[in-house]
Scaffold this motif. Structure first.
Motif, PDB file in Angstrom:
ATOM      1  N   CYS A 424       0.864  -1.185   0.000  1.00  0.00           N
ATOM      2  CA  CYS A 424       0.000   0.000   0.000  1.00  0.00           C
ATOM      3  C   CYS A 424       0.896   1.230   0.000  1.00  0.00           C
ATOM      4  N   LEU A 425       1.246   1.712  -1.182  1.00  0.00           N
ATOM      5  CA  LEU A 425       2.178   2.837  -1.340  1.00  0.00           C
ATOM      6  C   LEU A 425       1.378   4.108  -1.577  1.00  0.00           C
ATOM      7  N   THR A 426       0.857   4.669  -0.490  1.00  0.00           N
ATOM      8  CA  THR A 426      -0.010   5.834  -0.634  1.00  0.00           C
ATOM      9  C   THR A 426       0.765   7.039  -1.156  1.00  0.00           C
ATOM     10  N   VAL A 427       0.160   7.755  -2.089  1.00  0.00           N
ATOM     11  CA  VAL A 427       0.772   8.973  -2.630  1.00  0.00           C
ATOM     12  C   VAL A 427      -0.077  10.191  -2.300  1.00  0.00           C
ATOM     13  N   LEU A 428      -1.181   9.975  -1.593  1.00  0.00           N
ATOM     14  CA  LEU A 428      -2.032  11.088  -1.185  1.00  0.00           C
ATOM     15  C   LEU A 428      -1.441  11.712   0.071  1.00  0.00           C
ATOM     16  N   ASN A 429      -1.136  13.007   0.032  1.00  0.00           N
ATOM     17  CA  ASN A 429      -0.567  13.693   1.178  1.00  0.00           C
ATOM     18  C   ASN A 429      -1.567  14.655   1.793  1.00  0.00           C
ATOM     19  N   VAL A 430      -1.312  15.041   3.047  1.00  0.00           N
ATOM     20  CA  VAL A 430      -2.191  15.996   3.717  1.00  0.00           C
ATOM     21  C   VAL A 430      -2.165  17.322   2.968  1.00  0.00           C
ATOM     22  N   ASP A 431      -0.958  17.808   2.719  1.00  0.00           N
ATOM     23  CA  ASP A 431      -0.758  18.974   1.860  1.00  0.00           C
ATOM     24  C   ASP A 431       0.655  18.889   1.297  1.00  0.00           C
ATOM     25  N   ASP A 432       1.147  19.941   0.651  1.00  0.00           N
ATOM     26  CA  ASP A 432       2.441  19.851  -0.028  1.00  0.00           C
ATOM     27  C   ASP A 432       3.598  19.537   0.912  1.00  0.00           C
ATOM     28  N   HIS A 433       3.470  19.920   2.182  1.00  0.00           N
ATOM     29  CA  HIS A 433       4.600  19.771   3.106  1.00  0.00           C
ATOM     30  C   HIS A 433       4.367  18.729   4.186  1.00  0.00           C
ATOM     31  N   ASN A 434       3.200  18.092   4.173  1.00  0.00           N
ATOM     32  CA  ASN A 434       2.876  17.068   5.167  1.00  0.00           C
ATOM     33  C   ASN A 434       2.504  15.777   4.456  1.00  0.00           C
ATOM     34  N   ARG A 435       3.417  14.836   4.442  1.00  0.00           N
ATOM     35  CA  ARG A 435       3.174  13.586   3.744  1.00  0.00           C
ATOM     36  C   ARG A 435       2.439  12.603   4.650  1.00  0.00           C
ATOM     37  N   ILE A 436       1.832  11.600   4.042  1.00  0.00           N
ATOM     38  CA  ILE A 436       1.197  10.511   4.781  1.00  0.00           C
ATOM     39  C   ILE A 436       2.100   9.284   4.658  1.00  0.00           C
ATOM     40  N   PRO A 437       2.701   8.825   5.752  1.00  0.00           N
ATOM     41  CA  PRO A 437       3.549   7.630   5.671  1.00  0.00           C
ATOM     42  C   PRO A 437       2.742   6.412   5.219  1.00  0.00           C
ATOM     43  N   THR A 438       3.338   5.607   4.358  1.00  0.00           N
ATOM     44  CA  THR A 438       2.643   4.399   3.901  1.00  0.00           C
ATOM     45  C   THR A 438       2.354   3.462   5.067  1.00  0.00           C
ATOM     46  N   ASN A 439       3.199   3.508   6.100  1.00  0.00           N
ATOM     47  CA  ASN A 439       2.951   2.660   7.269  1.00  0.00           C
ATOM     48  C   ASN A 439       1.639   3.024   7.955  1.00  0.00           C
ATOM     49  N   ASP A 440       1.297   4.321   7.961  1.00  0.00           N
ATOM     50  CA  ASP A 440       0.037   4.745   8.584  1.00  0.00           C
ATOM     51  C   ASP A 440      -1.158   4.176   7.829  1.00  0.00           C
ATOM     52  N   ALA A 441      -1.079   4.203   6.510  1.00  0.00           N
ATOM     53  CA  ALA A 441      -2.184   3.680   5.699  1.00  0.00           C
ATOM     54  C   ALA A 441      -2.387   2.194   5.978  1.00  0.00           C
ATOM     55  N   ARG A 442      -1.293   1.454   6.093  1.00  0.00           N
ATOM     56  CA  ARG A 442      -1.411   0.017   6.369  1.00  0.00           C
ATOM     57  C   ARG A 442      -1.896  -0.240   7.797  1.00  0.00           C
ATOM     58  N   LEU A 443      -1.449   0.582   8.742  1.00  0.00           N
ATOM     59  CA  LEU A 443      -1.870   0.408  10.130  1.00  0.00           C
ATOM     60  C   LEU A 443      -3.371   0.635  10.280  1.00  0.00           C
ATOM     61  N   LEU A 444      -3.906   1.639   9.598  1.00  0.00           N
ATOM     62  CA  LEU A 444      -5.353   1.882   9.654  1.00  0.00           C
ATOM     63  C   LEU A 444      -6.119   0.684   9.087  1.00  0.00           C
ATOM     64  N   ARG A 445      -5.638   0.146   7.981  1.00  0.00           N
ATOM     65  CA  ARG A 445      -6.263  -1.050   7.411  1.00  0.00           C
ATOM     66  C   ARG A 445      -6.245  -2.203   8.420  1.00  0.00           C
ATOM     67  N   ARG A 446      -5.100  -2.392   9.047  1.00  0.00           N
ATOM     68  CA  ARG A 446      -4.920  -3.515   9.972  1.00  0.00           C
ATOM     69  C   ARG A 446      -5.827  -3.365  11.197  1.00  0.00           C
ATOM     70  N   ILE A 447      -5.947  -2.148  11.724  1.00  0.00           N
ATOM     71  CA  ILE A 447      -6.817  -1.920  12.882  1.00  0.00           C
ATOM     72  C   ILE A 447      -8.253  -2.309  12.552  1.00  0.00           C
ATOM     73  N   ALA A 448      -8.728  -1.880  11.367  1.00  0.00           N
ATOM     74  CA  ALA A 448     -10.100  -2.186  10.956  1.00  0.00           C
ATOM     75  C   ALA A 448     -10.290  -3.693  10.792  1.00  0.00           C
TER      76      ALA A 448
END
Length: 555
Positions: A424-448
């Protein structure tokens, strides 16, 4: 009489007057730590060093070796880099600087405008960063009304931030200022530029990288050994997201507000299905392929991907058979243990490698094999009459964490294997200077998924996540470049759909628990997203593997 408070650090009790900064307290105990204290945790809550003492409390000192400390260092280094870039180039010459994604202990950054991006310019910016670092300039935090913050960032032409803040429910927001440069970050900062000592800027591909220190050796840069295949997958995904006019969270929220989520979901799913179809066609056209080996880190969507790939392979005239390598676990009594005495299910030693190779080699030679099924309740491998013989059009779709490691399938000829790395290699960021770590995207999936299928709490999932990550670093990531194809399973819209499933689980973690700080960070991250109901998500969607309702749950 001056009010005094007791502060407990590492079991030792200290006394300080009210109003003492956490920075002063950190300086008093700094000698006990191998690297700079960057942040403190007060009674389970993260606090910046500029905060002052106003009660009796227990403090935990955090350095770059702690996850929140590393995140603070990274965030502060980005701020310093941006300030320096604008100082050297001039804001009138800069159209956009965007921090895209993490790449081998570095951050990949794109910059555009009326200037030439070359190593000479980056060297100049880096020298300016070092000069500002040597001056230990204060990084100031300001709290203003949300309307004032929006006006500030519109004036500075940070339109992505202004748009993001327009979706915020809170009446006030914090922003940071370094001399004449202001920016918004979700997360904490170090007190001044003197804390940011180790960094390097290097030209890379069509942009550049900001290299960061190795947490285990904070005075040294971490090695930069990027996976070019993963980088290309990230870059291509980024271009596809831009083709859908979604570059950041604000764009996604705007799409939801305009009632255009359904077309976005359909387009994102169509792009993924086309990609899977292209992979199936490649496999069908390659002579000699009998084993499709699929591996990837936790919560990448391997199961759904395997089913969807099998459907596409069928459409290409092949007869796919899915196999999970979990069925080749050794019996529980033979499973190795880790250094803590726990079963090490993620090591290659937990697999019956010899039996797997014996079965696969016999199938390759046209023999009939009875395939095992692992009984997880009993902890033993069983045989229940699952007989298989491979015909001319048959192909095995094999999924498991060791599938890219040739030591696991040593007896099979390389030309018979087609390897796929999925993440899960997320490329969607919060804004230009705040990235979303791919680990966060996977962790949210795993929690659900853990809550839905295993009855695990979010607290339990967060607790084991570091161990999961260590297993991935050892058993999966070293082999990603051996893959024939990198498949990105991230969906642009998924966090908006996951939010209502994950949010209540995170709110349920008590404040006194060690996992609370991470839960709070994730909750703040989720607060940037508008919610979108799952009704429009197709039953074949990969995200259904985590929220439920998947067509493949019935197969």
């Amino acid at each position: 009489m001056e009010q005094m408070y007791f502060v407990t650090i590492g079991g030792v009790r200290y006394s300080y007057p009210a109003g003492t900064t956490f920075r002063k307290i950190a300086e008093d105990v700094q000698a006990q730590y191998a690297s700079d204290i960057l942040l403190v945790e007060r009674d389970g809550k993260l606090c910046e060093l500029c905060k002052t003492l106003d009660r009796d409390c227990t403090l935990k000192m955090l350095t770059i070796q702690d996850k929140p400390g590393m995140q603070t260092y990274e965030r502060s280094a980005i701020f310093l880099m941006l300030k320096s870039f604008y100082d050297i180039v001039g804001k009138e010459h800069i159209a956009r600087i965007s921090v895209e994604y993490s790449l081998s202990h570095a951050l990949f950054i794109l910059a555009s405008g009326d200037f030439r991006l070359d190593q000479a310019l980056l060297d100049q910016v880096e020298r300016h960063m070092k000069d500002l670092s040597s001056q230990a300039i204060r990084i100031q935090k300001h709290s203003v009304s949300t309307d004032d913050a929006i006006a500030l960032f519109q004036k500075r032409k940070f339109y992505d931030k202004a748009k993001l803040l327009s979706f915020r429910m809170s009446s006030r927001v914090n922003y940071y200022e370094l001399e004449d440069f202001s920016d918004y970050f979700y997360g904490y900062m170090v007190p001044d530029t003197g804390y940011i000592k180790c960094f390097k800027l290097e030209l890379f591909d069509c942009g550049f990288v900001l290299r960061l220190p190795d947490p285990s050796a904070p005075t040294q840069l971490a090695p930069f050994q990027p996976s070019l295949k993963v980088f290309r997958a990230l870059y291509n995904s980024d271009q596809r997201s831009k083709s859908l006019n979604i570059s950041n969270v604000a764009d996604l929220n705007d799409t939801i507000c305009r009632g255009e989520s359904a077309p976005l979901i359909l387009a994102a799913e169509a792009l993924m299905e086309k990609r899977i179809g292209d992979i199936a066609e490649t496999i069908a056209n390659r002579q000699g392929t009998r084993f499709v080996m699929i591996a990837g880190p936790s919560s990448s969507g391997k199961t759904t991907f395997s089913h969807r790939l099998s459907t596409q392979l069928t459409a290409c005239g092949l007869h796919p058979h899915t196999i999970s390598t979990d069925n080749y676990f050794k019996n529980r009594s033979e499973t190795p243990r880790d250094k803590d005495g726990q079963f090490d299910f993620e090591s290659l030693g937990a697999m019956d490698v010899e039996q797997f190779n014996r079965d696969m080699y016999q199938l390759l030679n046209g023999e009939t094999v009875e395939l095992p099924q692992f009984n997880f309740k009993k902890g033993i491998r069983e045989y229940n009459g699952n007989i298989l013989t491979l015909g001319p059009q048959d192909v095995l779709v094999i999924e498991g964490i060791h599938c890219l490691n040739d030591a696991f399938s040593y007896s099979l000829p390389r030309e018979s294997k087609f390897k796929i790395y999925i993440s899960c290699l997320t490329v969607l960021n919060v804004d230009d200077h705040n990235r979303i770590p791919t680990n966060d995207a996977r962790l949210l999936r795993r929690i659900a998924r853990d809550a839905r299928t295993r009855g695990y709490s979010a607290e339990a999932t967060i607790r084991i996540w570091p161990s999961v990550r260590r297993g991935e670093e050892k058993n999966i990531f070293p082999y990603q470049d051996s893959a024939d194809i990198i498949f990105n399973s991230a969906l642009l819209y998924e966090t908006a759909v996951l939010k209502p499933y994950v949010e209540p689980l995170l709110f349920n973690i008590p404040k006194e628990r060690p996992e609370y700080a991470e839960a709070k960070r994730l909750l703040k991250f989720l607060s940037y997203f508008l919610t979108y109901p799952a009704d429009m998500v197709p039953q074949t969607s990969l995200i259904r593997e985590f929220i439920g309702g998947s067509l493949f749950d019935e197969t």
